[in-house]
Design a protein around this motif. Structure first.
Motif, PDB file in Angstrom:
ATOM      1  N   ALA A 198       0.808  -1.220   0.000  1.00  0.00           N
ATOM      2  CA  ALA A 198       0.000   0.000   0.000  1.00  0.00           C
ATOM      3  C   ALA A 198       0.841   1.269   0.000  1.00  0.00           C
ATOM      4  O   ALA A 198       0.434   2.282  -0.571  1.00  0.00           O
ATOM      5  CB  ALA A 198      -0.932  -0.007   1.212  1.00  0.00           C
ATOM      6  N   ASP A 199       2.001   1.230   0.653  1.00  0.00           N
ATOM      7  CA  ASP A 199       2.809   2.446   0.786  1.00  0.00           C
ATOM      8  C   ASP A 199       4.021   2.462  -0.145  1.00  0.00           C
ATOM      9  O   ASP A 199       4.962   3.222   0.064  1.00  0.00           O
ATOM     10  CB  ASP A 199       3.261   2.632   2.234  1.00  0.00           C
ATOM     11  N   ALA A 200       3.993   1.639  -1.201  1.00  0.00           N
ATOM     12  CA  ALA A 200       5.136   1.586  -2.126  1.00  0.00           C
ATOM     13  C   ALA A 200       5.417   2.952  -2.744  1.00  0.00           C
ATOM     14  O   ALA A 200       6.571   3.332  -2.958  1.00  0.00           O
ATOM     15  CB  ALA A 200       4.882   0.552  -3.212  1.00  0.00           C
ATOM     16  N   GLY A 201       4.349   3.701  -3.015  1.00  0.00           N
ATOM     17  CA  GLY A 201       4.515   5.002  -3.649  1.00  0.00           C
ATOM     18  C   GLY A 201       5.133   6.056  -2.748  1.00  0.00           C
ATOM     19  O   GLY A 201       5.512   7.127  -3.225  1.00  0.00           O
ATOM     20  N   GLU A 202       5.246   5.779  -1.453  1.00  0.00           N
ATOM     21  CA  GLU A 202       5.821   6.749  -0.516  1.00  0.00           C
ATOM     22  C   GLU A 202       7.340   6.645  -0.427  1.00  0.00           C
ATOM     23  O   GLU A 202       7.985   7.489   0.201  1.00  0.00           O
ATOM     24  CB  GLU A 202       5.218   6.548   0.871  1.00  0.00           C
ATOM     25  N   ARG A 203       7.911   5.635  -1.023  1.00  0.00           N
ATOM     26  CA  ARG A 203       9.365   5.433  -0.936  1.00  0.00           C
ATOM     27  C   ARG A 203      10.102   6.448  -1.797  1.00  0.00           C
ATOM     28  O   ARG A 203       9.634   6.840  -2.867  1.00  0.00           O
ATOM     29  CB  ARG A 203       9.728   4.019  -1.393  1.00  0.00           C
ATOM     30  N   LEU A 204      11.275   6.834  -1.343  1.00  0.00           N
ATOM     31  CA  LEU A 204      12.098   7.731  -2.151  1.00  0.00           C
ATOM     32  C   LEU A 204      12.558   7.036  -3.416  1.00  0.00           C
ATOM     33  O   LEU A 204      12.554   7.619  -4.501  1.00  0.00           O
ATOM     34  CB  LEU A 204      13.309   8.210  -1.338  1.00  0.00           C
ATOM     35  N   TYR A 205      12.980   5.781  -3.269  1.00  0.00           N
ATOM     36  CA  TYR A 205      13.403   4.965  -4.411  1.00  0.00           C
ATOM     37  C   TYR A 205      12.834   3.561  -4.247  1.00  0.00           C
ATOM     38  O   TYR A 205      13.102   2.893  -3.244  1.00  0.00           O
ATOM     39  CB  TYR A 205      14.930   4.902  -4.512  1.00  0.00           C
ATOM     40  N   ALA A 206      12.081   3.133  -5.239  1.00  0.00           N
ATOM     41  CA  ALA A 206      11.450   1.815  -5.147  1.00  0.00           C
ATOM     42  C   ALA A 206      12.480   0.697  -5.043  1.00  0.00           C
ATOM     43  O   ALA A 206      12.245  -0.316  -4.381  1.00  0.00           O
ATOM     44  CB  ALA A 206      10.562   1.582  -6.370  1.00  0.00           C
ATOM     45  N   LEU A 207      13.636   0.866  -5.680  1.00  0.00           N
ATOM     46  CA  LEU A 207      14.633  -0.203  -5.710  1.00  0.00           C
ATOM     47  C   LEU A 207      15.639  -0.115  -4.560  1.00  0.00           C
ATOM     48  O   LEU A 207      16.543  -0.958  -4.477  1.00  0.00           O
ATOM     49  CB  LEU A 207      15.382  -0.193  -7.045  1.00  0.00           C
ATOM     50  N   GLU A 208      15.490   0.887  -3.691  1.00  0.00           N
ATOM     51  CA  GLU A 208      16.408   1.003  -2.548  1.00  0.00           C
ATOM     52  C   GLU A 208      16.364  -0.292  -1.730  1.00  0.00           C
ATOM     53  O   GLU A 208      15.303  -0.809  -1.407  1.00  0.00           O
ATOM     54  CB  GLU A 208      16.008   2.173  -1.668  1.00  0.00           C
ATOM     55  N   GLY A 209      17.547  -0.806  -1.415  1.00  0.00           N
ATOM     56  CA  GLY A 209      17.648  -2.015  -0.607  1.00  0.00           C
ATOM     57  C   GLY A 209      17.940  -3.262  -1.410  1.00  0.00           C
ATOM     58  O   GLY A 209      18.460  -4.249  -0.871  1.00  0.00           O
ATOM     59  N   TYR A 210      17.640  -3.235  -2.724  1.00  0.00           N
ATOM     60  CA  TYR A 210      17.723  -4.454  -3.523  1.00  0.00           C
ATOM     61  C   TYR A 210      18.876  -4.468  -4.527  1.00  0.00           C
ATOM     62  O   TYR A 210      19.004  -5.405  -5.305  1.00  0.00           O
ATOM     63  CB  TYR A 210      16.395  -4.672  -4.253  1.00  0.00           C
ATOM     64  N   ASN A 315       8.311  15.188   9.199  1.00  0.00           N
ATOM     65  CA  ASN A 315       7.105  14.448   8.811  1.00  0.00           C
ATOM     66  C   ASN A 315       7.442  13.543   7.624  1.00  0.00           C
ATOM     67  O   ASN A 315       7.467  13.984   6.472  1.00  0.00           O
ATOM     68  CB  ASN A 315       5.983  15.423   8.447  1.00  0.00           C
ATOM     69  N   SER A 316       7.695  12.294   7.930  1.00  0.00           N
ATOM     70  CA  SER A 316       8.111  11.366   6.880  1.00  0.00           C
ATOM     71  C   SER A 316       7.760   9.938   7.269  1.00  0.00           C
ATOM     72  O   SER A 316       7.832   9.572   8.451  1.00  0.00           O
ATOM     73  CB  SER A 316       9.629  11.466   6.666  1.00  0.00           C
ATOM     74  N   PRO A 317       7.390   9.104   6.305  1.00  0.00           N
ATOM     75  CA  PRO A 317       7.137   7.687   6.602  1.00  0.00           C
ATOM     76  C   PRO A 317       8.405   6.934   6.987  1.00  0.00           C
ATOM     77  O   PRO A 317       8.331   5.764   7.370  1.00  0.00           O
ATOM     78  CB  PRO A 317       6.541   7.150   5.301  1.00  0.00           C
ATOM     79  N   ASN A 319      10.338   8.228   9.396  1.00  0.00           N
ATOM     80  CA  ASN A 319      10.623   8.696  10.749  1.00  0.00           C
ATOM     81  C   ASN A 319      10.202   7.622  11.766  1.00  0.00           C
ATOM     82  O   ASN A 319       9.029   7.482  12.094  1.00  0.00           O
ATOM     83  CB  ASN A 319       9.886  10.004  11.034  1.00  0.00           C
ATOM     84  N   THR A 320      11.188   6.889  12.251  1.00  0.00           N
ATOM     85  CA  THR A 320      10.890   5.802  13.201  1.00  0.00           C
ATOM     86  C   THR A 320      10.788   6.283  14.642  1.00  0.00           C
ATOM     87  O   THR A 320      10.641   5.467  15.555  1.00  0.00           O
ATOM     88  CB  THR A 320      11.974   4.711  13.103  1.00  0.00           C
ATOM     89  N   TYR A 321      10.885   7.603  14.859  1.00  0.00           N
ATOM     90  CA  TYR A 321      10.599   8.159  16.183  1.00  0.00           C
ATOM     91  C   TYR A 321       9.096   8.405  16.317  1.00  0.00           C
ATOM     92  O   TYR A 321       8.542   8.326  17.409  1.00  0.00           O
ATOM     93  CB  TYR A 321      11.355   9.471  16.394  1.00  0.00           C
ATOM     94  N   GLN A 322       8.460   8.740  15.209  1.00  0.00           N
ATOM     95  CA  GLN A 322       7.033   9.050  15.236  1.00  0.00           C
ATOM     96  C   GLN A 322       6.172   7.872  14.779  1.00  0.00           C
ATOM     97  O   GLN A 322       5.040   7.721  15.207  1.00  0.00           O
ATOM     98  CB  GLN A 322       6.756  10.252  14.326  1.00  0.00           C
ATOM     99  N   ARG A 323       6.710   7.052  13.902  1.00  0.00           N
ATOM    100  CA  ARG A 323       5.936   5.970  13.311  1.00  0.00           C
ATOM    101  C   ARG A 323       6.365   4.633  13.903  1.00  0.00           C
ATOM    102  O   ARG A 323       7.552   4.287  13.894  1.00  0.00           O
ATOM    103  CB  ARG A 323       6.138   5.975  11.796  1.00  0.00           C
ATOM    104  N   LYS A 324       5.422   3.866  14.390  1.00  0.00           N
ATOM    105  CA  LYS A 324       5.743   2.548  14.925  1.00  0.00           C
ATOM    106  C   LYS A 324       6.010   1.567  13.785  1.00  0.00           C
ATOM    107  O   LYS A 324       5.533   1.736  12.670  1.00  0.00           O
ATOM    108  CB  LYS A 324       4.596   2.023  15.793  1.00  0.00           C
ATOM    109  N   GLY A 325       6.757   0.543  14.126  1.00  0.00           N
ATOM    110  CA  GLY A 325       7.082  -0.466  13.126  1.00  0.00           C
ATOM    111  C   GLY A 325       8.257  -0.054  12.260  1.00  0.00           C
ATOM    112  O   GLY A 325       8.946   0.936  12.534  1.00  0.00           O
ATOM    113  N   LEU A 326       8.457  -0.808  11.199  1.00  0.00           N
ATOM    114  CA  LEU A 326       9.558  -0.529  10.274  1.00  0.00           C
ATOM    115  C   LEU A 326       9.255   0.714   9.451  1.00  0.00           C
ATOM    116  O   LEU A 326       8.085   1.070   9.250  1.00  0.00           O
ATOM    117  CB  LEU A 326       9.761  -1.726   9.346  1.00  0.00           C
ATOM    118  N   PRO A 327      10.285   1.384   8.956  1.00  0.00           N
ATOM    119  CA  PRO A 327      10.032   2.514   8.054  1.00  0.00           C
ATOM    120  C   PRO A 327       9.384   2.011   6.769  1.00  0.00           C
ATOM    121  O   PRO A 327       9.280   0.803   6.537  1.00  0.00           O
ATOM    122  CB  PRO A 327      11.433   3.096   7.817  1.00  0.00           C
ATOM    123  N   VAL A 328       9.004   2.919   5.897  1.00  0.00           N
ATOM    124  CA  VAL A 328       8.260   2.564   4.702  1.00  0.00           C
ATOM    125  C   VAL A 328       9.047   1.655   3.759  1.00  0.00           C
ATOM    126  O   VAL A 328       8.469   0.914   2.957  1.00  0.00           O
ATOM    127  CB  VAL A 328       7.821   3.851   3.971  1.00  0.00           C
TER     128      VAL A 328
END
Length: 398
Positions: A198-210, A315-317, A319-328
Motif C-alpha cells: 500500500a505504501d510503495a509510492g511513498e518510498r524515495l526509491y522503489a529499488l532502494e535495498g535491492y 514528517n516522513s514515513p 521517521n521511526t521516532y514518530q511511526r511505529k514499526g519498520l520505516p516505509v
C-alpha cells in the motif's frame, strides 16, 4: 697516285651514301631502340599525371580533412551495437567526413568495418578519413570491461554518484529515475511483491535495498538498465529459499527483512549486527517505536551524530521516532551479513530483552547496549559529549 686517292675518296663517298641509305651509322640502331622507350615513358608520365591529378581531386572531395586548419576537438560517441552505416552517417552530420557513403565503402574495402569499437572519441575536422577510421578502430583508450564495487550501506544515490565518478555514466539521472519508479523491474518477484504494498509510492526509491553490494565486471558501455538488472539478479540469487522460510517463521516479508537489514547496516559494524537486530526485534515485539537516527538521516541527508529536535520531528514515513514499526522501506542497500542478522538476531539479547543501544565511540563504531530506559539515558549522558565533539571536528555542529 692522285687517281688512286680520288678513287678512294669516291668509294668512301659511295660507302657513306650506302651507309646512310641502309642506316649503317652506329647511332641509327641505338635511336631505333631508344625512341619507343621515350615514347612509352612520355605516355606513362602523362597518364600518371592525369591519374595523380584525378586522385588529388577525389582525395580533396572525399578523403582529405574537412578543414585542415580546424583542430578543435569534436566529441563523437559510438553507441554499443551501432552499424557502420550509422557511424558513417553520424560522422558526416558532425562535419568530420565529406561523404558518409564513401567513408562506409572505404571501411568495407579495407576490411575495417567490423573492427570499429564503441566508445567516446575526441576527433577533429583536421583529421583525414583514414586517420578517423584508424582512431575508431584503435578505440577510445578505455577498456571494454571494468570492475565496479558496490559498498554495503550505500544508497541508490551513492551508487549513482559512484558510477558517474567511474565514468560509467555521464549523469546520474537515468539511473536514479529507473530506481525511483522501479516499474521496469516487476519481472523480479520481490520487486513485484514490494510494488503491491500500500505504501510503495511513498518510498524515495522503489529499488532502494535491492541493489546487491558486490564486485562486478561490466562492459564500459553498459546502460543503467543493464547494471540495475545485474544487481537485482545478484540479490535474487543470494536470497535463498531457506531465508524466505525463516522470514515466514518470523512473520516477515522479504521487504521487511531488507528494510530491517538496511537499518542494521547503517547502525552498526558487522560484529554488532546480530545484537542490534535483537534490539529492533524486541522493540517491534513490544510495540515500541524503533527510534533509529539513521532513518531520519536517510530523509534529511544529515551526517550529524547529534540530531536536533526539528530533525526528529520531520514528517516522513521514514521517521521511526514518530511511526511505529519498520520505516516505509529500506534506507540503503545492505550486505547479506546484515540480511542474515535481520533473520537471526542474537538469541541472548532477545532472551534478556535488551531494548536500547547508543554509540560509545563515533570513530570506532563501538556500541553500548542497555536493557532499560534508565540505563540508556545514563549512557547517553556519558557519551553525548563525544558525539558533540565529533560533530564539531567535522564542522557539523548546530
Amino acid at each position: 697516285m692522285a687517281k688512286k686517292k680520288k678513287r678512294s675518296a669516291a668509294l668512301t663517298e659511295r660507302e657513306l651514301h650506302e651507309r646512310r641509305r641502309y642506316g649503317f651509322f652506329w647511332y641509327d640502331w641505338l635511336w631505333r631502340i631508344i625512341r619507343p622507350l621515350l615514347v612509352f615513358l612520355a605516355s606513362f608520365v602523362i597518364v600518371c599525371g592525369a591519374i595523380y591529378t584525378g586522385y588529388r581531386q577525389i582525395d580533396a572531395m572525399f578523403f582529405a580533412p574537412v578543414d585542415a586548419k580546424d583542430t578543435s576537438v569534436v566529441e563523437f560517441e559510438i553507441a554499443s551495437g551501432s552499424s557502420l552505416s550509422t557511424v558513417a552517417r553520424n560522422l558526416e552530420e558532425a562535419g568530420l567526413v565529406h561523404n558518409h557513403s564513401v567513408f562506409k565503402y572505404m571501411a568495407d574495402l579495407m576490411g575495417m568495418g567490423q573492427k570499429i569499437q564503441s566508445g567516446d572519441y575526441e576527433l577533429s575536422r583536421s583529421m583525414s578519413a583514414t586517420e578517423i577510421l584508424d582512431q575508431l578502430i584503435s578505440g577510445d583508450g578505455k577498456p571494454l570491461t571494468m570492475r565496479i564495487t558496490i559498498i554495503p550501506g550505500w544508497t541508490v544515490e551513492d551508487i549513482a554518484e559512484y558510477l558517474v565518478e567511474q565514468r560509467v555514466f555521464k549523469t546520474q539521472e537515468e539511473f536514479l529515475s529507473a530506481c525511483r519508479s522501479g516499474e521496469s523491474y516487476s519481472g523480479y518477484y520481490f520487486i513485484e511483491e514490494m510494488m503491491r504494498t500500500a505504501d510503495a509510492g511513498e518510498r524515495l526509491y522503489a529499488l532502494e535495498g535491492y541493489l546487491s553490494p558486490n564486485t562486478y565486471e561490466i562492459y564500459t558501455s553498459s546502460s543503467a538498465d543493464t547494471i540495475i538488472k545485474r544487481l537485482l539478479s545478484q540479490t535474487e540469487a543470494a536470497y535463498s529459499l531457506s531465508y524466505d522460510e525463516r522470514a515466514q517463521e518470523l512473520g516477515m516479508t522479504m521487504d521487511d527483512v531488507f528494510t530491517l537489514a538496511s537499518m542494521i547496516e547503517k547502525e552498526a559494524k558487522k560484529v554488532d549486527f546480530a545484537r542490534v537486530s535483537a534490539i529492533f526485534h524486541n522493540r517491534l515485539k513490544a510495540g515500541m517505536t524503533l527510534g533509529s537516527d539513521v532513518t531520519i538521516k536517510y530523509v534529511s541527508g544529515s551526517e550529524k551524530m547529534v540530531l536536533s529536535g526539528s530533525d526528529l520531528e520531520v514528517n516522513s514515513p521514514y521517521n521511526t521516532y514518530q511511526r511505529k514499526g519498520l520505516p516505509v522501506g529500506p534506507i540503503c542497500n545492505p550486505s547479506m551479513d546484515a540480511v542474515i542478522a535481520a533473520l537471526y538476531p542474537d538469541e541472548q539479547y532477545l532472551a534478556q530483552k535488551y531494548l536500547y543501544f547508543c554509540s560509545k565511540d563515533p570513530d570506532s563504531g563501538e556500541l553500548y547496549f542497555s536493557k532499560t530506559l534508565k540505563e540508556h539515558e545514563a549512557a547517553v549522558a556519558m557519551y553525548r559529549p563525544l558525539w558533540e565533539e565529533y560533530d564539531r571536528s567535522r564542522g557539523l555542529s548546530q
